[in-house]
Design a protein around this motif. Structure first.
Motif, PDB file in Angstrom:
ATOM      1  N   ARG A   1       0.821  -1.210   0.000  1.00  0.00           N
ATOM      2  CA  ARG A   1       0.000   0.000   0.000  1.00  0.00           C
ATOM      3  C   ARG A   1       0.862   1.270   0.000  1.00  0.00           C
ATOM      4  NH1 ARG A   1      -4.806   0.565  -1.768  1.00  0.00           N
ATOM      5  NH2 ARG A   1      -5.202   2.302  -0.351  1.00  0.00           N
TER       6      ARG A   1
ATOM      7  N   ASP B   1      -9.220  -3.872   6.212  1.00  0.00           N
ATOM      8  CA  ASP B   1     -10.289  -4.157   5.248  1.00  0.00           C
ATOM      9  C   ASP B   1      -9.813  -5.161   4.199  1.00  0.00           C
ATOM     10  OD1 ASP B   1     -11.940  -2.389   6.548  1.00  0.00           O
ATOM     11  OD2 ASP B   1     -11.627  -0.740   5.129  1.00  0.00           O
TER      12      ASP B   1
ATOM     13  N   GLU C   1      -5.380  -1.571  -5.800  1.00  0.00           N
ATOM     14  CA  GLU C   1      -6.732  -1.211  -6.211  1.00  0.00           C
ATOM     15  C   GLU C   1      -6.925  -1.339  -7.725  1.00  0.00           C
ATOM     16  OE1 GLU C   1      -8.179   1.967  -2.942  1.00  0.00           O
ATOM     17  OE2 GLU C   1      -6.608   2.705  -4.287  1.00  0.00           O
TER      18      GLU C   1
ATOM     19  N   GLU D   1      -6.424   0.875   8.717  1.00  0.00           N
ATOM     20  CA  GLU D   1      -7.812   0.582   8.386  1.00  0.00           C
ATOM     21  C   GLU D   1      -7.911  -0.032   6.992  1.00  0.00           C
ATOM     22  OE1 GLU D   1     -10.118   4.099   8.806  1.00  0.00           O
ATOM     23  OE2 GLU D   1      -9.955   4.165  11.004  1.00  0.00           O
ATOM     24  N   GLU D   2      -7.132   0.497   6.056  1.00  0.00           N
ATOM     25  CA  GLU D   2      -7.105  -0.051   4.706  1.00  0.00           C
ATOM     26  C   GLU D   2      -6.601  -1.492   4.712  1.00  0.00           C
ATOM     27  OE1 GLU D   2      -4.565   2.648   2.690  1.00  0.00           O
ATOM     28  OE2 GLU D   2      -6.062   4.235   2.519  1.00  0.00           O
TER      29      GLU D   2
ATOM     30  N   GLU E   1       0.673   4.029  -3.000  1.00  0.00           N
ATOM     31  CA  GLU E   1       0.205   5.390  -2.731  1.00  0.00           C
ATOM     32  C   GLU E   1       1.334   6.413  -2.708  1.00  0.00           C
ATOM     33  OE1 GLU E   1      -2.054   5.232   0.836  1.00  0.00           O
ATOM     34  OE2 GLU E   1      -3.619   3.960  -0.016  1.00  0.00           O
TER      35      GLU E   1
ATOM     36  N   GLU F   1      -5.118   5.495   9.169  1.00  0.00           N
ATOM     37  CA  GLU F   1      -5.782   5.333   7.869  1.00  0.00           C
ATOM     38  C   GLU F   1      -5.213   4.127   7.122  1.00  0.00           C
ATOM     39  OE1 GLU F   1      -6.479   7.748   3.651  1.00  0.00           O
ATOM     40  OE2 GLU F   1      -5.502   8.731   5.349  1.00  0.00           O
TER      41      GLU F   1
END
Length: 255
Positions: free
Chosen positions: A108, A134, A169, A130-131, A112, A127
């Protein structure tokens, strides 16, 4: 249905060998497509062209990005990934010495473009966590989040690899023989996961697979490649009853 990936007369030659022979295909945002064919049919070359690992001799590749079709024919692998096309490999490609959570954090952060102070830790980024939480829930990894990957089973490692590919993603997700080396229980679990992901996330799944039971179980559409060209393309029942497919492949262990 919306087209999310398109190839136009895609061709790859290695000297006199034509590995991909003017392949024109469209993939939509709803169906799971399986690509089958014997060893040497051009499946891996096709994947490598889509992901920028190889550059085509001729032809074009288009990927939907931000609502518009964008040409990615000459894009580098990292550019393809950032455009939304992700791939999981037949051989797992993870950091064995890191935990499941740490592997996903790395993916991630890289996707990002985040940076951290040397004195800070990704664990402190609410944040980000949390990603990751999930993503682990989506791929059934929550219970082994803090487990180092070198102690995981083959099936668990494959789940981690799928989660890593999903961490960017993607709009299009290429799965490369996702059940290779798995026992029947692991195979059933990965097939169930693919079905759930196809239902729950906004991504198009394209699968190469040798296990015909898996192919018929997960596919809305089957494309058959032979000698680099498309031999058959359509709904599973029609393709698998095609006499050319039956004679050439379904009787072979290499389908």
């Amino acid at each position: 249905m919306t087209t999310v990936l398109r190839t136009e007369e895609l061709r790859k030659q290695f000297g006199d060998l034509v590995a991909t022979d003017d392949v024109s295909l469209e993939f939509d945002d709803q169906h799971v497509t399986s690509i089958i064919g014997p060893n040497g049919a051009g499946k891996t070359t096709f994947y490598n062209l889509l992901t920028g690992v190889l550059q085509p001799t001729s032809g074009e590749i288009w990927l939907r990005k931000d609502g518009d079709m964008t040409e990615i024919t000459d894009a580098e692998p990292h550019e393809v990934a950032r455009s939304g096309l992700s791939r999981s490999y037949q051989i797992t490609n993870i950091f064995e010495g890191l935990t499941v959570r740490e592997n996903l954090q790395v993916a991630r952060i890289a996707h990002e473009g985040r940076t951290f102070d040397m004195r800070s830790r990704p664990d402190a980024d609410e944040e980000l966590n949390e990603e990751i939480d999930d993503l682990m829930e989506l791929t059934n990894l929550t219970e082994i989040a803090e487990t180092k990957c070198d102690t995981l089973s083959h099936g668990e490692k494959r789940n981690v690899e799928i989660a890593l590919a999903l961490a960017i993603e993607p709009s299009v997700f290429l799965l490369d023989e996702p059940t290779a080396g798995m026992n029947p229980t692991e195979t059933e679990e990965i097939v169930s996961l693919i079905r759930e992901l196809n239902r729950d996330i906004d991504a198009t799944f394209i699968v190469t697979e040798h296990d015909m039971g898996v192919v018929t179980d997960i596919s809305d559409r089957i494309v058959v490649l032979a000698e680099g060209a498309v031999l058959a393309d359509g709904e599973p029942e029609a393709v698998l009853s095609d006499e050319r497919v039956t004679e050439a492949y379904l009787g072979s262990e290499t389908v």
